[in-house]
Design a protein around this motif. Structure first.
Motif, PDB file in Angstrom:
ATOM      1  N   GLY A 298       0.777  -1.228   0.000  1.00  0.00           N
ATOM      2  CA  GLY A 298       0.000   0.000   0.000  1.00  0.00           C
ATOM      3  C   GLY A 298       0.812   1.283   0.000  1.00  0.00           C
ATOM      4  N   LYS A 299       2.131   1.168   0.207  1.00  0.00           N
ATOM      5  CA  LYS A 299       2.967   2.354   0.198  1.00  0.00           C
ATOM      6  C   LYS A 299       3.215   2.821  -1.237  1.00  0.00           C
ATOM      7  N   THR A 300       3.549   4.089  -1.365  1.00  0.00           N
ATOM      8  CA  THR A 300       3.829   4.652  -2.687  1.00  0.00           C
ATOM      9  C   THR A 300       5.133   5.444  -2.658  1.00  0.00           C
ATOM     10  N   SER A 301       5.717   5.616  -3.833  1.00  0.00           N
ATOM     11  CA  SER A 301       6.869   6.495  -3.996  1.00  0.00           C
ATOM     12  C   SER A 301       6.756   7.155  -5.360  1.00  0.00           C
TER      13      SER A 301
ATOM     14  N   GLU B   8      12.415 -12.512  -6.955  1.00  0.00           N
ATOM     15  CA  GLU B   8      13.339 -12.364  -5.846  1.00  0.00           C
ATOM     16  C   GLU B   8      12.567 -11.931  -4.605  1.00  0.00           C
ATOM     17  N   GLU B   9      12.781 -12.617  -3.494  1.00  0.00           N
ATOM     18  CA  GLU B   9      12.006 -12.352  -2.290  1.00  0.00           C
ATOM     19  C   GLU B   9      12.202 -10.926  -1.769  1.00  0.00           C
ATOM     20  N   LYS B  10      13.391 -10.362  -1.949  1.00  0.00           N
ATOM     21  CA  LYS B  10      13.671  -9.046  -1.366  1.00  0.00           C
ATOM     22  C   LYS B  10      13.013  -7.911  -2.141  1.00  0.00           C
ATOM     23  N   THR B  11      12.525  -8.180  -3.322  1.00  0.00           N
ATOM     24  CA  THR B  11      11.958  -7.128  -4.150  1.00  0.00           C
ATOM     25  C   THR B  11      10.453  -7.265  -4.230  1.00  0.00           C
ATOM     26  N   GLN B  12       9.741  -6.261  -3.777  1.00  0.00           N
ATOM     27  CA  GLN B  12       8.289  -6.270  -3.814  1.00  0.00           C
ATOM     28  C   GLN B  12       7.792  -5.908  -5.215  1.00  0.00           C
ATOM     29  N   PRO B  13       6.759  -6.588  -5.718  1.00  0.00           N
ATOM     30  CA  PRO B  13       6.138  -6.153  -6.970  1.00  0.00           C
ATOM     31  C   PRO B  13       5.585  -4.735  -6.812  1.00  0.00           C
ATOM     32  N   PHE B  14       5.555  -3.992  -7.913  1.00  0.00           N
ATOM     33  CA  PHE B  14       5.045  -2.634  -7.838  1.00  0.00           C
ATOM     34  C   PHE B  14       4.359  -2.269  -9.146  1.00  0.00           C
ATOM     35  N   THR B  15       3.380  -1.373  -9.027  1.00  0.00           N
ATOM     36  CA  THR B  15       2.641  -0.886 -10.190  1.00  0.00           C
ATOM     37  C   THR B  15       3.073   0.547 -10.479  1.00  0.00           C
ATOM     38  N   VAL B  16       3.311   0.826 -11.763  1.00  0.00           N
ATOM     39  CA  VAL B  16       3.767   2.149 -12.190  1.00  0.00           C
ATOM     40  C   VAL B  16       2.640   2.854 -12.933  1.00  0.00           C
TER      41      VAL B  16
END
Length: 294
Positions: A156-159, A273-281
């Motif tokens: 739910g976080k954004t950047s 990769e477990e350390k990288t969260q999927p993200f939507t652009v």
């Protein structure tokens, strides 16, 4: 000492500007004509039509430095259209030349707007033919700068990322496109995608521009990873040693407006990769050249 060096640089620059105009009775270099040919895409639609066609063509431009005019030879559906004596205006801030003409020397060509950038070796020209066909002739690569991208993560976080460039290469033969994003910063895990390339995206031509959509486009990504603790920088490609996609893309959609000069693009980047969260652009940006379209 620094002041003296600066004065000497100004003197040297003045000599460089004067020398080409002196000796040998040759014409001033600033008065010489420049002839260039550009491979372009003609995006054509009839006024009021709901569809459009796209074709690759070559346009020829003769730039007359002496009076800042241009002659243009344009192609459309196998026909050549010559327009002469277009008055150009230099934009001091961008270094490009612009032209806007409601009527031209060719009675069939009207409502013409043109941008020429000799530094970037690019040109785009907009005009109507016979008062019916509207032509938007651009370079095969369409650049969008000034992009504002919002990255939304699974938690739910954004950047935000405001430094990326979106490039779309349109292939009219296959009606597919390649999208390149460079760079894109993922602030949550401190990653910089130096280049993201999505290939073979189906393209639909619309009266306004293009629509792109692919659920699972083919992706080649170059990842630049910074290890802040070790102070190292490593580079990996988009696939692992077994050929598995490390950062698959899904839900890619884009609308490119050649009229307003704006694109709206969205896609989701996954990860194995477990350390990288999927993200939507979700990205929105402006066309590389500003238009004065009649």
């Amino acid at each position: 000492m620094k002041k003296n060096n600066f004065v000497m640089m100004l003197v040297a620059l003045a000599v460089m500007l004067v020398l080409p105009a002196c000796g040998n009775d040759e014409p001033d270099w600033r008065d010489r004509d420049v002839t260039v040919e550009y491979e372009m895409l003609n995006h054509v639609c009839d006024n009021g039509a709901a569809d459009a066609s796209v074709a690759k063509v070559k346009n020829k431009l003769v730039f007359h430095r002496a009076d800042l005019t241009a002659d243009v030879l344009m192609q459309l559906n196998g026909e050549n259209f010559a327009v002469k004596g277009l008055k150009l205006k230099l934009d001091d801030e961008t270094g490009r030349y612009t032209c806007s003409a409601a009527s031209t020397s060719n009675s069939r060509i009207a409502n013409l707007a043109m941008n020429v950038d000799f530094n970037e070796q690019s040109m785009d020209i907009y005009y109507t033919v016979d008062g019916k066909r509207r032509v938007m002739s651009t370079m095969p690569q369409v650049f969008f700068l000034g992009n504002s991208s919002t990255l939304t993560y699974d938690d739910g976080k954004t950047s935000n990322d405001k430094a990326s460039i979106y490039t779309f290469d349109i292939n009219p033969a296959s009606m597919t496109a390649t999208m390149k994003v460079s760079p894109l910063t993922n602030e949550q895990v401190f990653l910089v995608f130096e280049t993201i390339i999505a290939r073979s995206i189906p393209v639909k031509a619309t009266p306004d521009g293009y629509e792109l959509e692919a659920e699972r486009p083919e992706v080649v990504s170059v990842l630049r990873r910074i290890d802040s603790s070790a102070g190292t920088l490593t580079t990996t490609d988009a696939r692992d040693s077994n050929g598995h996609q490390l950062y698959p893309m899904s839900g890619m959609k884009a609308k490119l407006s050649l009229v307003s000069g704006v694109h709206e693009t969205t896609f989701t980047m996954g990860s194995v990769e477990e350390k990288t969260q999927p993200f939507t652009v979700q990205a929105k940006g402006t066309f590389y050249k500003e238009k004065n379209i009649k």
